[in-house]
Scaffold this active site. Sequence first.
Site, PDB file in Angstrom:
ATOM      1  N   LYS A 205      -3.724  64.144  75.774  1.00  0.00           N
ATOM      2  CA  LYS A 205      -2.495  64.701  76.325  1.00  0.00           C
ATOM      3  C   LYS A 205      -1.406  63.614  76.404  1.00  0.00           C
ATOM      4  O   LYS A 205      -1.626  62.465  76.038  1.00  0.00           O
ATOM      5  CB  LYS A 205      -2.771  65.301  77.712  1.00  0.00           C
ATOM      6  CG  LYS A 205      -3.818  66.420  77.689  1.00  0.00           C
ATOM      7  CD  LYS A 205      -3.334  67.627  76.914  1.00  0.00           C
ATOM      8  CE  LYS A 205      -4.133  68.895  77.148  1.00  0.00           C
ATOM      9  NZ  LYS A 205      -5.514  68.884  76.681  1.00  0.00           N
TER      10      LYS A 205
HETATM   11  C1  LIG Z   1      -3.864  74.734  77.468  1.00  0.00           C
HETATM   12  C2  LIG Z   1      -4.967  73.994  78.176  1.00  0.00           C
HETATM   13  N1  LIG Z   1      -5.365  74.443  79.380  1.00  0.00           N
HETATM   14  C3  LIG Z   1      -6.339  73.822  80.076  1.00  0.00           C
HETATM   15  C4  LIG Z   1      -6.968  72.697  79.586  1.00  0.00           C
HETATM   16  C5  LIG Z   1      -8.065  72.063  80.379  1.00  0.00           C
HETATM   17  O1  LIG Z   1      -7.776  70.729  80.680  1.00  0.00           O
HETATM   18  P1  LIG Z   1      -8.982  69.675  80.894  1.00  0.00           P
HETATM   19  O2  LIG Z   1      -9.541  69.366  79.540  1.00  0.00           O
HETATM   20  O3  LIG Z   1      -8.292  68.489  81.502  1.00  0.00           O
HETATM   21  O4  LIG Z   1      -9.964  70.300  81.801  1.00  0.00           O
HETATM   22  C6  LIG Z   1      -6.582  72.196  78.356  1.00  0.00           C
HETATM   23  C7  LIG Z   1      -7.240  70.987  77.812  1.00  0.00           C
HETATM   24  O5  LIG Z   1      -7.598  70.875  76.684  1.00  0.00           O
HETATM   25  C8  LIG Z   1      -5.561  72.859  77.620  1.00  0.00           C
HETATM   26  O6  LIG Z   1      -5.188  72.420  76.417  1.00  0.00           O
END
Ligand SMILES: Cc1ncc(COP(=O)(O)O)c(C=O)c1O
Length: 412
Positions: A205
């Site tokens: 990210k």
């Molecule tokens: C659109 C979206 N929502 C939620 C998430 C979940 O984040 P995390 O991987 O930090 O749990 C991601 C991560 O890839 C994402 O791209």
Amino acid sequence: MSGALKAVSAPVRVNSFLPYGRQAIDDEDIAAVADALRSDYLTTGPYVSRFEAALAKTVGAKHATVCANGTAALHMAARALDLGRGSVVVVPAITFLATASAPHMNGAEIVFADVDPETGLMRPEDLEEALSRTSHADAVFNVHLNGQCGDLEAIADIARAHGAKLVDDACHALGTAYVARNGGVSPIGANRFSDISVFSFHPVKTIAMGEGGAVTANDSGLAKRLVRARNHGMTRDPADFANAGDAFDENGDPNPWYYELIEPEFNWRASDIQCALGLSQLNKLGRFVARRRALAAAYDALLAGCAPIARPCARTRPCLPAWHLYAARIDFARAGISRAAVMRALQAEGIGTQVHYFPVHRQPYYARRYGVQALPGAERYYARALSLPLFASMTEDDAVRVVDALKRVLGL
Ligand SMILES: Cc1ncc(COP(=O)(O)O)c(C=O)c1O
């Protein structure tokens, strides 16, 4: 191409493989983490609140609550908005699993909405259509795919008209801003039109915490509820105590050991070590975003001669994107080569690509649970999606290398 775009320096690594995304960690980040490690706090400590204050200021929100990851942040949002059994949440079909799974794990049922076939974003008409398939909806989890956003005002108006809360899944969109109809510019996360925004600080990210996430809100009641959702559902606030006899001593002062359970929650805390990294990375957000925008512009220029087989993703009007991903649109059928073959050929040349995303409503679990709704925009978006490498420590020459290889593989 000229060397006008300077990569954000990342002295830690580098090999010649270009993944589709990666962190940019420098000596300042390492010093910040080392400082946390030398301090008295490894879990909740001063870096947590410093990072929260800096994040809230950066995105223009009153409150930020950092947590273990973006999925935890989505779950905390579902808890804070009481999206449990009997609730219905609308989620666009093109997103990561967690946007649907987090509220669903809290008991809510999911209605999947279609998306624009060229941007992958849920349009107002997609939301209307999804709402027409359910007797009610308690919330809409809108996704700012790739770091772009759609017509947030129209989506907010529709959600409100149906009595639904609006959550921004802004995991792709730290650093993105929305341009309102009246010309006002508001950062994603300020919740100008939504109730809650959710971020991820996974290494691919815009900023990295290792694992990390955050929720922003402007309502202080919601913010308090989010803090509770992060930490076992317990409170140390005497104003919340129900058991006066246990909670207070003979002078009416709260007993120093005492806490109460309001309702059970998980431990979704982020550590001081993670927050030291998050804070240090946040200080560089402006540079990271500028770099991502410059690289996206370079890709746009490099792909200009590749239409109709390869094109940049369509742009939305009311948005200043921070570009978490560079999602090229590729007509594999017209090129006469499968997506898998393209990905493998690029991999063999040291170039990582990824597909964001397989439509979530067709995942076996959701297909079994709800049946498979025809969502033609999601199918068309998915069919041509290919994320090319994009990260802050990439050079302009890396983008040239990627597009040269892509053209060769596509026979252009
Ligand atoms: C659109 C979206 N929502 C939620 C998430 C979940 O984040 P995390 O991987 O930090 O749990 C991601 C991560 O890839 C994402 O791209």
